[in-house]
Design an enzyme around this catalytic site. Structure first.
Site, PDB file in Angstrom:
ATOM      1  N   GLY A  42     -10.820   4.924   5.950  1.00 55.81           N
ATOM      2  CA  GLY A  42     -10.704   5.356   4.558  1.00 55.81           C
ATOM      3  C   GLY A  42     -10.556   4.130   3.683  1.00 55.81           C
ATOM      4  N   GLY A  63      -9.299   6.008  15.876  1.00 55.86           N
ATOM      5  CA  GLY A  63      -8.342   6.682  15.000  1.00 55.86           C
ATOM      6  C   GLY A  63      -8.981   7.870  14.304  1.00 55.86           C
ATOM      7  CG  LEU A  65      -8.652 -10.456  -0.756  1.00 54.29           C
ATOM      8  CD1 LEU A  65      -8.003 -10.379  -2.138  1.00 54.29           C
ATOM      9  CD2 LEU A  65      -8.170 -11.680  -0.007  1.00 54.29           C
ATOM     10  NE  ARG A  66      -7.087  -8.043   7.165  1.00 57.48           N
ATOM     11  CZ  ARG A  66      -6.321  -8.517   8.129  1.00 57.48           C
ATOM     12  NH1 ARG A  66      -6.144  -7.825   9.225  1.00 57.48           N
ATOM     13  NH2 ARG A  66      -5.720  -9.681   8.015  1.00 57.48           N
ATOM     14  CB  CYS A 118     -13.472  -1.776   0.832  1.00 63.12           C
ATOM     15  SG  CYS A 118     -12.618  -2.768  -0.385  1.00 63.12           S
TER      16      CYS A 118
HETATM   17  C1  UDX Z   1     -11.484  -3.682   4.116  1.00 63.86           C
HETATM   18  C2  UDX Z   1     -11.982  -5.004   4.731  1.00 63.86           C
HETATM   19  O1  UDX Z   1     -11.270  -5.286   5.935  1.00 63.86           O
HETATM   20  C3  UDX Z   1     -11.850  -6.130   3.749  1.00 63.86           C
HETATM   21  O2  UDX Z   1     -12.391  -7.319   4.288  1.00 63.86           O
HETATM   22  C4  UDX Z   1     -12.623  -5.734   2.488  1.00 63.86           C
HETATM   23  O3  UDX Z   1     -12.575  -6.734   1.526  1.00 63.86           O
HETATM   24  C5  UDX Z   1     -12.079  -4.436   1.934  1.00 63.86           C
HETATM   25  O4  UDX Z   1     -12.166  -3.426   2.920  1.00 63.86           O
HETATM   26  P1  UDX Z   1      -9.127  -2.499   3.723  1.00 63.86           P
HETATM   27  O5  UDX Z   1      -9.921  -1.333   3.196  1.00 63.86           O
HETATM   28  O6  UDX Z   1      -7.953  -2.952   2.956  1.00 63.86           O
HETATM   29  O7  UDX Z   1     -10.081  -3.769   3.907  1.00 63.86           O
HETATM   30  O8  UDX Z   1      -8.574  -2.079   5.166  1.00 63.86           O
HETATM   31  P2  UDX Z   1      -8.883  -2.390   6.691  1.00 63.86           P
HETATM   32  O9  UDX Z   1      -7.681  -2.955   7.308  1.00 63.86           O
HETATM   33  O10 UDX Z   1     -10.154  -3.102   6.879  1.00 63.86           O
HETATM   34  O11 UDX Z   1      -9.018  -0.888   7.243  1.00 63.86           O
HETATM   35  C6  UDX Z   1     -10.020   0.002   6.730  1.00 63.86           C
HETATM   36  C7  UDX Z   1      -9.954   1.356   7.413  1.00 63.86           C
HETATM   37  O12 UDX Z   1     -10.386   1.273   8.748  1.00 63.86           O
HETATM   38  C8  UDX Z   1      -8.547   1.958   7.483  1.00 63.86           C
HETATM   39  O13 UDX Z   1      -8.663   3.348   7.219  1.00 63.86           O
HETATM   40  C9  UDX Z   1      -8.108   1.706   8.904  1.00 63.86           C
HETATM   41  O14 UDX Z   1      -7.171   2.627   9.375  1.00 63.86           O
HETATM   42  C10 UDX Z   1      -9.429   1.830   9.631  1.00 63.86           C
HETATM   43  N1  UDX Z   1      -9.495   1.091  10.898  1.00 63.86           N
HETATM   44  C11 UDX Z   1      -9.467  -0.275  10.914  1.00 63.86           C
HETATM   45  C12 UDX Z   1      -9.617   1.791  12.100  1.00 63.86           C
HETATM   46  O15 UDX Z   1      -9.641   3.032  12.123  1.00 63.86           O
HETATM   47  N2  UDX Z   1      -9.732   1.080  13.261  1.00 63.86           N
HETATM   48  C13 UDX Z   1      -9.722  -0.273  13.298  1.00 63.86           C
HETATM   49  O16 UDX Z   1      -9.852  -0.843  14.401  1.00 63.86           O
HETATM   50  C14 UDX Z   1      -9.582  -0.981  12.073  1.00 63.86           C
END
Ligand code: UDX
Length: 436
Positions: A260, A256, A153-154, A263
């Site tokens: 962070g 970016g 889950l995101r 997870c």
């Molecule tokens: C993540 C996973 O996507 C999810 O499947 C898992 O269960 C938990 O960890 P989450 O931490 O809620 O979910 O956020 P996510 O949308 O995956 O983004 C994580 C980080 O990566 C954020 O800091 C986001 O800004 C960064 N990110 C994401 C980027 O910098 N670039 C991207 O292309 C995607």
């Protein structure tokens, strides 16, 4: 079917509410009396779009309830999910499994019939074996199976992710476990969401491998962005160009300030620890963790550069727009904003900030930052405005107002939400990521 969800935090609550919405009879259990009291009043312990309405409608329909009593909550449940936290253990980065094991013991001691115990918490390989041993050691007379079912889950999109998953992974060692889990996920199966059955250990590793791979993808494009800046290329074009290759795919290629959240930082560290324990180094993941850590402070230095360098920055003022690690959450864990703010403060810069949901959580993490009621209050008198998190509210800033309020028309966009030509045409000095 009756389902018990032990742990009513982020994962437990979202999963419990969604299972109830599918028609299952769900009890969410948590030791924290005040959390359960608030849930009874309809107050959510976390910010997640749509969750309050989903909880409310299922409570009303009589399919979702809350209790602090594990013994009562698991009574008659065919599936008992463990969805408690597995934080990084202080010092060594290993996942702290004490909550998981404590729940396993209590479940074993209170089983009142046959049940499948499902680990939803993110746990290192082999944890299912230990959970099984702990339950067996309680001497329970009831048939049970221990299954792994990781969550993907995101934050901010968790309900959609739960209801329309790319896949459901189930690690089970016997038919009893597989049959009950098929029943649990039948509503989604009818939806044609693929269910992948694996061994328990494979399932446990899938979760870590998936998050480490995604963290790698982000970190890869972040390094490409740095290279783009040096060679005069555009990282968004590079992302598109490589993402159109089906073998690579377009997602998670947004450059970016570094990843962070709760997870990726925790799970990559835990994977490194497992790799070390088994003497099977994962050097790529090691590099990803290091590169991402150093990137966050480098973003602070990027802002100092936009102010004319560290020396010239002293005494200047910077406005940070967005503090959470990503939009649509109030979660500040491992947010790049923390390192950016600290780097600026260390250089003698005054920092003001605005975030739509995260300021309460941010305050204790950055006590020297002045929190403001809206973006424009933060921008007032600022020598540079920095977009740290891509909340929708920042996608259509009133640039005329920004120019009027700010001390200087300088915009540092760490999420590439604006088009450089457009912003520069308005008379701004504009810096972004990987776009020279
Ligand atoms: C993540 C996973 O996507 C999810 O499947 C898992 O269960 C938990 O960890 P989450 O931490 O809620 O979910 O956020 P996510 O949308 O995956 O983004 C994580 C980080 O990566 C954020 O800091 C986001 O800004 C960064 N990110 C994401 C980027 O910098 N670039 C991207 O292309 C995607």
């Amino acid at each position: 079917m009756k389902i018990a969800m032990v742990g009513s935090g982020y994962v437990g609550l979202v999963s419990g509410a969604c299972f109830a919405d599918f028609g299952h009879d769900v009890v969410c259990i948590d030791k924290d009396q005040s959390k359960i009291d608030r849930l009874h009043e309809g107050v959510m312990p976390i910010y997640e779009p749509g969750l309050d309405a989903l909880v409310e409608s299922n409570v009303k329909a009589g399919r979702l309830s809350f209790t602090t009593s594990l013994a009562e909550g698991i009574e008659g449940a065919a599936a008992i999910f463990i969805a408690v936290g597995t934080p990084s253990r202080r010092g060594d980065g290993h996942a702290d499994l004490s909550f998981v094991y404590a729940v396993a013991k209590e479940v074993g001691e209170n089983l009142s019939g046959e049940a499948v115990i499902v680990t939803k918490s993110t746990v290192p390989v082999g944890t299912g074996d230990e959970v099984e041993r702990i339950i067996r050691d309680t001497g329970t007379a009831h048939r049970f199976a221990v299954v792994s079912n990781p969550e993907f889950l995101r934050e901010g999109a968790a309900i959609g992710d739960f209801k329309r998953p790319d896949r459901i992974v189930i690690g089970a060692e016997d038919d009893f476990g597989r049959e009950v889990m098929r029943e649990v996920y039948r509503p989604l199966f009818l939806n044609e969401s693929p269910i992948l059955f694996t061994s328990r250990r494979s399932s446990e590793l899938i979760k870590y491998a998936a998050n480490a791979f995604l963290a790698t993808k982000i970190t890869f494009i972040n390094e490409m962005a740095d290279l783009c800046e040096k060679v005069g290329a555009n990282v968004q074009d590079v992302s598109r160009g490589i993402g159109m290759d089906n073998r690579i795919g377009p997602k998670f290629l947004h450059a970016g300030p570094g990843y962070g959240g709760s997870c990726f930082p925790k799970d990559t560290l835990a994977l490194l620890k497992t790799a070390e324990d088994y003497d099977s180094p994962t050097r790529i993941v090691e590099a990803v963790v290091k590169v991402n850590d150093s990137r966050k402070r480098a973003m602070g230095r990027k802002v100092l550069d936009a102010l004319g360098g560290a020396e010239a920055s002293r005494g200047k003022k910077v406005a940070l727009l967005g503090l959470t690690f990503k939009p649509n959450t109030d979660d500040m864990r491992a947010s790049p904003a923390i390192a950016v703010a600290q780097t600026l403060i260390d250089a003698g810069v005054q920092v003001s900030a605005y975030d739509p949901e995260g300021m309460e959580q941010a305050r204790p993490l950055m006590p020297q930052v002045t929190m403001c009621d809206n973006p424009y209050a933060a921008i007032e008198g600022a020598d540079a405005t920095v977009i740290v998190t891509e909340w929708d509210a920042f996608r259509a800033l009133d640039f005329a107002r920004v120019k009027e309020l700010a001390a200087a028309a300088v915009l540092v966009d760490l999420r590439n939400i604006y088009n450089p030509e457009d912003v520069r045409a308005l008379g701004f000095t504009y810096e972004s990521i990987g776009r020279a």
